[in-house]
Write a protein that holds these residues in place. Structure first.
Motif, PDB file in Angstrom:
ATOM      1  N   LEU B  36      32.830  28.953  40.392  1.00 49.34           N
ATOM      2  CA  LEU B  36      31.626  28.168  40.660  1.00 49.34           C
ATOM      3  C   LEU B  36      31.115  28.266  42.091  1.00 49.34           C
ATOM      4  CD1 LEU B  36      32.797  24.933  38.781  1.00 49.34           C
ATOM      5  CD2 LEU B  36      31.406  26.792  37.864  1.00 49.34           C
ATOM      6  N   VAL B  37      31.969  28.627  43.040  1.00 50.92           N
ATOM      7  CA  VAL B  37      31.559  28.503  44.443  1.00 50.92           C
ATOM      8  C   VAL B  37      31.346  29.855  45.122  1.00 50.92           C
ATOM      9  CG1 VAL B  37      32.144  27.561  46.696  1.00 50.92           C
ATOM     10  CG2 VAL B  37      32.737  26.278  44.629  1.00 50.92           C
ATOM     11  N   THR B  38      32.379  30.689  45.117  1.00 43.04           N
ATOM     12  CA  THR B  38      32.301  31.899  45.936  1.00 43.04           C
ATOM     13  C   THR B  38      31.317  32.902  45.351  1.00 43.04           C
ATOM     14  OG1 THR B  38      34.099  32.934  44.721  1.00 43.04           O
ATOM     15  CG2 THR B  38      34.695  31.700  46.697  1.00 43.04           C
ATOM     16  N   GLU B  39      30.841  33.766  46.215  1.00 40.09           N
ATOM     17  CA  GLU B  39      29.923  34.814  45.788  1.00 40.09           C
ATOM     18  C   GLU B  39      30.706  35.868  45.000  1.00 40.09           C
ATOM     19  OE1 GLU B  39      27.316  38.345  47.862  1.00 40.09           O
ATOM     20  OE2 GLU B  39      28.431  36.908  49.080  1.00 40.09           O
ATOM     21  N   ASP B  40      30.198  36.233  43.812  1.00 37.29           N
ATOM     22  CA  ASP B  40      30.900  37.206  42.970  1.00 37.29           C
ATOM     23  C   ASP B  40      31.145  38.495  43.731  1.00 37.29           C
ATOM     24  OD1 ASP B  40      30.787  35.340  41.042  1.00 37.29           O
ATOM     25  OD2 ASP B  40      29.305  36.354  39.776  1.00 37.29           O
ATOM     26  N   GLY B  41      32.402  38.923  43.739  1.00 37.03           N
ATOM     27  CA  GLY B  41      32.724  40.176  44.388  1.00 37.03           C
ATOM     28  C   GLY B  41      32.784  40.096  45.897  1.00 37.03           C
ATOM     29  N   GLY B  42      32.504  38.921  46.467  1.00 33.06           N
ATOM     30  CA  GLY B  42      32.571  38.759  47.914  1.00 33.06           C
ATOM     31  C   GLY B  42      34.004  38.776  48.409  1.00 33.06           C
ATOM     32  N   ILE B  43      34.150  38.796  49.725  1.00 29.96           N
ATOM     33  CA  ILE B  43      35.483  38.917  50.317  1.00 29.96           C
ATOM     34  C   ILE B  43      36.344  37.679  49.987  1.00 29.96           C
ATOM     35  CG2 ILE B  43      34.669  38.023  52.571  1.00 29.96           C
ATOM     36  CD1 ILE B  43      37.405  40.617  52.005  1.00 29.96           C
ATOM     37  N   ALA B  44      35.738  36.466  50.054  1.00 31.31           N
ATOM     38  CA  ALA B  44      36.488  35.247  49.741  1.00 31.31           C
ATOM     39  C   ALA B  44      36.931  35.272  48.284  1.00 31.31           C
ATOM     40  CB  ALA B  44      35.629  34.017  50.023  1.00 31.31           C
ATOM     41  N   HIS B  45      36.035  35.730  47.412  1.00 30.85           N
ATOM     42  CA  HIS B  45      36.316  35.819  45.981  1.00 30.85           C
ATOM     43  C   HIS B  45      37.553  36.696  45.737  1.00 30.85           C
ATOM     44  CE1 HIS B  45      34.818  35.627  41.742  1.00 30.85           C
ATOM     45  NE2 HIS B  45      35.489  36.768  41.629  1.00 30.85           N
ATOM     46  N   VAL B  46      37.594  37.847  46.413  1.00 30.32           N
ATOM     47  CA  VAL B  46      38.698  38.786  46.207  1.00 30.32           C
ATOM     48  C   VAL B  46      40.006  38.221  46.746  1.00 30.32           C
ATOM     49  CG1 VAL B  46      39.586  41.058  46.819  1.00 30.32           C
ATOM     50  CG2 VAL B  46      37.187  40.796  46.172  1.00 30.32           C
ATOM     51  N   TRP B  47      39.950  37.615  47.940  1.00 38.17           N
ATOM     52  CA  TRP B  47      41.185  37.061  48.533  1.00 38.17           C
ATOM     53  C   TRP B  47      41.712  35.892  47.699  1.00 38.17           C
ATOM     54  CZ3 TRP B  47      44.126  38.133  53.055  1.00 38.17           C
ATOM     55  CH2 TRP B  47      43.724  39.315  53.710  1.00 38.17           C
ATOM     56  N   ILE B  48      40.809  35.027  47.243  1.00 35.48           N
ATOM     57  CA  ILE B  48      41.245  33.910  46.403  1.00 35.48           C
ATOM     58  C   ILE B  48      41.859  34.440  45.106  1.00 35.48           C
ATOM     59  CG2 ILE B  48      40.393  31.969  45.008  1.00 35.48           C
ATOM     60  CD1 ILE B  48      38.406  31.398  47.283  1.00 35.48           C
ATOM     61  N   GLY B  49      41.251  35.515  44.569  1.00 32.26           N
ATOM     62  CA  GLY B  49      41.795  36.132  43.363  1.00 32.26           C
ATOM     63  C   GLY B  49      43.224  36.622  43.563  1.00 32.26           C
ATOM     64  N   TRP B  50      43.466  37.271  44.704  1.00 30.80           N
ATOM     65  CA  TRP B  50      44.834  37.752  44.975  1.00 30.80           C
ATOM     66  C   TRP B  50      45.805  36.596  45.145  1.00 30.80           C
ATOM     67  CZ3 TRP B  50      47.127  42.440  44.693  1.00 30.80           C
ATOM     68  CH2 TRP B  50      46.294  43.559  44.539  1.00 30.80           C
ATOM     69  N   ALA B  51      45.368  35.545  45.830  1.00 35.32           N
ATOM     70  CA  ALA B  51      46.243  34.370  46.014  1.00 35.32           C
ATOM     71  C   ALA B  51      46.571  33.749  44.657  1.00 35.32           C
ATOM     72  CB  ALA B  51      45.568  33.350  46.920  1.00 35.32           C
ATOM     73  N   MET B  52      45.552  33.662  43.785  1.00 36.27           N
ATOM     74  CA  MET B  52      45.766  33.122  42.449  1.00 36.27           C
ATOM     75  C   MET B  52      46.786  33.970  41.695  1.00 36.27           C
ATOM     76  SD  MET B  52      45.282  33.171  39.079  1.00 36.27           S
ATOM     77  CE  MET B  52      44.221  34.591  38.876  1.00 36.27           C
ATOM     78  N   LEU B  53      46.680  35.289  41.841  1.00 40.78           N
ATOM     79  CA  LEU B  53      47.622  36.183  41.161  1.00 40.78           C
ATOM     80  C   LEU B  53      49.046  35.931  41.662  1.00 40.78           C
ATOM     81  CD1 LEU B  53      47.863  38.415  39.095  1.00 40.78           C
ATOM     82  CD2 LEU B  53      47.471  40.086  40.904  1.00 40.78           C
ATOM     83  N   GLY B  54      49.190  35.652  42.967  1.00 38.75           N
ATOM     84  CA  GLY B  54      50.502  35.310  43.520  1.00 38.75           C
ATOM     85  C   GLY B  54      51.070  34.063  42.861  1.00 38.75           C
TER      86      GLY B  54
END
Lengths: 192, 218
Positions: B36-54
Motif C-alpha cells: 500500500l505504501v512504497t513505490e512499486d519496484g522502488g528501492i524501499a520496496h525491494v529492500w523491504i521485500g528482502w527483509a520480509m524474505l528473511g
C-alpha cells in the motif's frame, strides 16, 4: 487456593527471550541480504575466489542462525519446564497440606485458621481477617497445635517446611504422605 | 524425544513465543508497506521485500526447530480440518487446539506459499540481489544506464510482473480475510486469538487469586 506468582517473576525471563529472538530475527534478515548478494554476484560474475569466500560466509551465517534458533528453543523449553515444575510443586504442596489437615481431623474453622497461620499471620491478624474474637482464634490455634502435636506456630509451620525440603512433592508422594500419621512418606517411597 | 513441558495442555499457548510474534508482525508490516505504501519496484520496496524474505525464512526454519506448538507437525495443512473447524464454530462449539486452529493453519500455509511466490517473482524481476537493485535505481536516478545490462526479454518480464501483482493482491485479500476471521472468532465466540499474538494472556490465568489474604508484616 492459588498463591499467585509475582507477575515480574514470570515476565522477566520472557523479556530476556524476546531480546534474544529480536537479535536472531535481525540475523535472519541480514543473512538473507548477504545470501541474496552472494547469489547475485555468482550470477553476474561466475565463480571466483571472492565469491567462494562470500558463499562460505553466507553458509556460516545460515548455520549459525539455525543453531541460534535451536538454542533459543532450548531456553524457551527450559523456562517452561521450570514454570511447570513450580506449578506441580505448588499443587502437590497444597495436596500435602490438605491431606495432613484431613489426617489431623481438623474442623472447617480450624482448617481456615491453620491455613492463615501457615501463611505467617498471628492470632490477632487472623481474628481481624475472620471477624472473630482473638480469644476464639487463640483457642482454635491451641486445639490445632494439640492435634498436630506441636508447641506453637513456628513448629507447626516447620512441619510443612520439612515436607518441602524432603522433596516429597509429587502427587504420588503426597498421597503416600497422607497415608502416614506423621505426614512423611515412608522411606521406600522417597527416591534415594 | 522427551515429553514436552506443555504436554497435557488442552489449548494453544497463552502467548506465542517471541520468534512467532516477531515474524508475524514483521511480515504483516512488510506486506502493508509494500502493498500500500512504497513505490512499486522502488528501492524501499525491494529492500523491504528482502527483509520480509528473511523473516519468512526465519519462521519456516522455526517450523522445524522451534517449540512444539510452533512446528508444522502441530498444525498440518488440511482442507477437511479447516472446514470442520468452521462447521464446529457455526454449530456454536468452541474447539481447542494446541496450535493454530485448522482454518488459521490453512490460511498460514497459503500466506507462506504466496509470500514465497511474490519473493521469487520479485527477485526474478530485479534479478540482482538487494545491493544490485540499489545500483539499478542509482542508474535510473542519474539517467546513467551504462553500468546496467538491459538485455532481458520483455515478454518474460511482463509475465513475471503479472504473477507478482496477482500474488501480492491475493496476499492483501488473504490479510483482510485473516483479520476478519480473527475478529469474528475473538469477538463473537469470545475466544481471544489476538492477545496471544500481541503480548497479553488468552485467559485470566495471570490474575492474582482474590481469595489470597494480603501478606502481613511479621
Amino acid at each position: 487456593m492459588n498463591p499467585g506468582v509475582p507477575e515480574r517473576a514470570r515476565h522477566r525471563p520472557g523479556r530476556h527471550l524476546a531480546v534474544l529472538a529480536a537479535v536472531v530475527s535481525l540475523q535472519a534478515i541480514a543473512a538473507m541480504f548477504f545470501i541474496g548478494d552472494a547469489l547475485a554476484d555468482l550470477a553476474s560474475e561466475g565463480p571466483t575466489l571472492h565469491i567462494a569466500l562470500e558463499a562460505l560466509v553466507a553458509v556460516a551465517l545460515a548455520v549459525g542462525l539455525v543453531l541460534g534458533l535451536v538454542q533459543l528453543r532450548r531456553t524457551l523449553e527450559r523456562l517452561r519446564a521450570q514454570e511447570a515444575a513450580l506449578d506441580i510443586a505448588r499443587g502437590a504442596f497444597a495436596t500435602v497440606i490438605a491431606a495432613q489437615f484431613d489426617a489431623w481431623g481438623l474442623t472447617a474453622a480450624e482448617r481456615d485458621v491453620a491455613m492463615l497461620a501457615l501463611k505467617g499471620l498471628d492470632a490477632t491478624e487472623i481474628a481481624a481477617l475472620r471477624g472473630a474474637a482473638p480469644g476464639t482464634v487463640r483457642a482454635q490455634l491451641s486445639r490445632l497445635y494439640g492435634k498436630a502435636g506441636v508447641s506453637g506456630r513456628a513448629q507447626f509451620a516447620a512441619l510443612f517446611v520439612e515436607e518441602l525440603l524432603a522433596g516429597a512433592l509429587t502427587p504420588a508422594e503426597a498421597a503416600a504422605a497422607a497415608a502416614t500419621d506423621a505426614g512423611r512418606p515412608q522411606a521406600g517411597a522417597r527416591p534415594s | 524425544m522427551a515429553e514436552p513441558a506443555t504436554a497435557g495442555r488442552d489449548g494453544p499457548p497463552d502467548l506465542w513465543d517471541p520468534v512467532v510474534r516477531i515474524a508475524h508482525w514483521g511480515i504483516a508490516a512488510a506486506v502493508l508497506l509494500n502493498g500500500l505504501v512504497t513505490e512499486d519496484g522502488g528501492i524501499a520496496h525491494v529492500w523491504i521485500g528482502w527483509a520480509m524474505l528473511g523473516l519468512l525464512a526465519l519462521r519456516l526454519t522455526w517450523g522445524f526447530v522451534g517449540p512444539d506448538e510452533a512446528r508444522f507437525t502441530a498444525f498440518p495443512p488440511s482442507l477437511g480440518g479447516a472446514l470442520g473447524h468452521l462447521r464446529a464454530l457455526v454449530r456454536g462449539e468452541r474447539p481447542r487446539y494446541r496450535s493454530h486452529n485448522p482454518a488459521g493453519a490453512l490460511v498460514a500455509y497459503v500466506f507462506w506459499a504466496m509470500l514465497a511466490l511474490v519473493s521469487a517473482t520479485g527477485i526474478a524481476m530485479t534479478g540482482t540481489g538487494p545491493v544490485g537493485s540499489l545500483e539499478r535505481n542509482t542508474a535510473i536516478e542519474t539517467q546513467d544506464w551504462s553500468t546496467l545490462d538491459l538485455s532481458e526479454g520483455g515478454e518474460w518480464d511482463e509475465w513475471l510482473e503479472e504473477v507478482h501483482e496477482l500474488a501480492a493482491n491475493l496476499i492483501l485479500l488473504l490479510a483482510v480475510l485473516h483479520v476478519a476471521g480473527v475478529a469474528v472468532e475473538s469477538r463473537l465466540m469470545g475466544h481471544n486469538l489476538l492477545a496471544p499474538m500481541l503480548a497479553g494472556s488468552r485467559s485470566a490465568r495471570g490474575s492474582p487469586d482474590p481469595g489470597t489474604p494480603p501478606r502481613m508484616p511479621r
